[in-house]
Design a protein around this motif. Sequence first.
Motif, mmCIF file in Angstrom:
data_model
loop_
_atom_site.group_PDB
_atom_site.id
_atom_site.type_symbol
_atom_site.label_atom_id
_atom_site.label_comp_id
_atom_site.label_asym_id
_atom_site.label_seq_id
_atom_site.Cartn_x
_atom_site.Cartn_y
_atom_site.Cartn_z
ATOM 1 N N LEU A 172 0.854 -1.026 -0.177
ATOM 2 C CA LEU A 172 -0.048 0.011 0.149
ATOM 3 C C LEU A 172 0.943 1.528 0.035
ATOM 4 N N GLU A 173 1.813 1.261 0.766
ATOM 5 C CA GLU A 173 2.870 2.486 0.731
ATOM 6 C C GLU A 173 3.443 2.537 -0.266
ATOM 7 N N GLN A 174 3.978 1.503 -0.903
ATOM 8 C CA GLN A 174 4.830 1.810 -2.314
ATOM 9 C C GLN A 174 3.568 2.100 -3.253
ATOM 10 N N ALA A 175 2.545 1.596 -3.418
ATOM 11 C CA ALA A 175 1.555 1.819 -4.437
ATOM 12 C C ALA A 175 1.103 3.428 -4.411
ATOM 13 N N ARG A 176 1.048 3.830 -3.053
ATOM 14 C CA ARG A 176 0.825 5.246 -2.556
ATOM 15 C C ARG A 176 1.891 6.231 -3.519
ATOM 16 N N THR A 177 3.113 5.826 -3.201
ATOM 17 C CA THR A 177 4.107 6.743 -3.943
ATOM 18 C C THR A 177 3.841 6.682 -5.371
ATOM 19 N N THR A 225 -2.592 8.581 -16.270
ATOM 20 C CA THR A 225 -3.663 7.556 -15.343
ATOM 21 C C THR A 225 -3.278 6.515 -14.816
ATOM 22 N N ALA A 226 -3.445 6.311 -13.616
ATOM 23 C CA ALA A 226 -3.105 5.068 -12.886
ATOM 24 C C ALA A 226 -3.924 4.024 -13.238
ATOM 25 N N VAL A 227 -3.509 2.965 -13.853
ATOM 26 C CA VAL A 227 -4.314 1.779 -13.958
ATOM 27 C C VAL A 227 -3.613 0.880 -13.038
ATOM 28 N N VAL A 228 -4.513 0.573 -12.048
ATOM 29 C CA VAL A 228 -4.068 -0.662 -11.168
ATOM 30 C C VAL A 228 -4.765 -1.947 -11.363
ATOM 31 N N LEU A 267 -7.029 6.347 -2.278
ATOM 32 C CA LEU A 267 -7.757 7.220 -3.456
ATOM 33 C C LEU A 267 -9.148 7.611 -2.626
ATOM 34 N N ASN A 268 -9.681 8.531 -2.689
ATOM 35 C CA ASN A 268 -10.939 9.162 -2.296
ATOM 36 C C ASN A 268 -12.010 8.437 -3.291
ATOM 37 N N SER A 285 -7.624 -2.149 0.104
ATOM 38 C CA SER A 285 -6.717 -0.941 0.827
ATOM 39 C C SER A 285 -6.604 0.373 0.359
ATOM 40 N N LEU A 286 -6.672 0.072 -1.107
ATOM 41 C CA LEU A 286 -6.342 1.434 -1.927
ATOM 42 C C LEU A 286 -7.603 2.420 -1.489
ATOM 43 N N ILE A 287 -8.637 1.648 -1.638
ATOM 44 C CA ILE A 287 -9.950 2.679 -1.345
ATOM 45 C C ILE A 287 -10.484 2.711 0.156
#
Length: 309
Positions: A77-82, A93-96, A186-187, A106-108
């Motif tokens: 999650l912390e790596q994805a945040r960065t 555009t981030a395509v996860v 992500l909000n 966890s992202l949302i």
Amino acid sequence: MKPAILIHGPTASGKTALSIAVARKFDGEIVNADSMQVYDRLNVISARPSEEEMDGVPHHLFGHVPVATRFSTGEWLEQARTVIEDIQKREKTAVVVGGTGLYLMSLIEGLSDIPPVPEDVRHEVLEIAKADGLRGLKIRLQVVDPDAAARIDDNDRQRLTRAYEVWLATGRSLTSFQNNKTNAVLNPDEWLGVALTPPRSKLYARIDRRFEGMLMEGAMEEARALDRLGLDPELPAMKAHGMPWLTAFIRGELDAATAAENAKRDTRRYAKRQFTWIGRQFPFWPRIPSTEIATRIRVISALYREVDR
């Protein structure tokens, strides 16, 4: 800031090809949300996209974690945040994309602040599972965390073990931690999520074909190399789809046909659990049952226009 596009779906549902097509259409970069594709040395076994498949589209968080490591959702999650913040700052555009629902959740929704579980507690719970079986472990869990026991499938070793580890290490139920989540990346108005739900008969046939293709592409050689490292069989990387059965064949414990059939069977069962997860944890995400990329792109494009207004 461009909304992120989140693509979830069971294994072998065509997420890789779709994510690349989506990234090309929406000027995006791909962020891995698959808990096996983060590990190095698992190129074939984890079905990680090759350089040829990536076709010049930037990919992040693939194959960067040593196989001897226990990589946690919190670390991802912390790596994805960065990574996502960097992608968005560059107006891309981030395509996860990935099959690990907990990563996407966890992202949302954020993640519970659960203290690390000591190694001796992990070992103790593994011994309990060996002695009592998964049924016995679930009975124990029902006493200390009935909510988690009700949510977790009887055959889901990883989640049953995790829930009981947390209680044993902290004296608190996993549910109590999960009810106090923080740090969502992500909000609600910053993302679009879709779930791929192809017909199960087609998916299961694809799983079987893909495993046979993996064997031709070097899965056995990859498994031999990992086996030579002498790693703890309880490490996550050693439990990648098919890996335990390939290891059993390498050690002479099973014939090739039995190992292959067991690997396919377990992967089909895993896909079934992923369908269940989608139904329970992502009830409001739009479903895309079509297996055609063009149809999937049309659906995502229509949904994206609504989010990006």
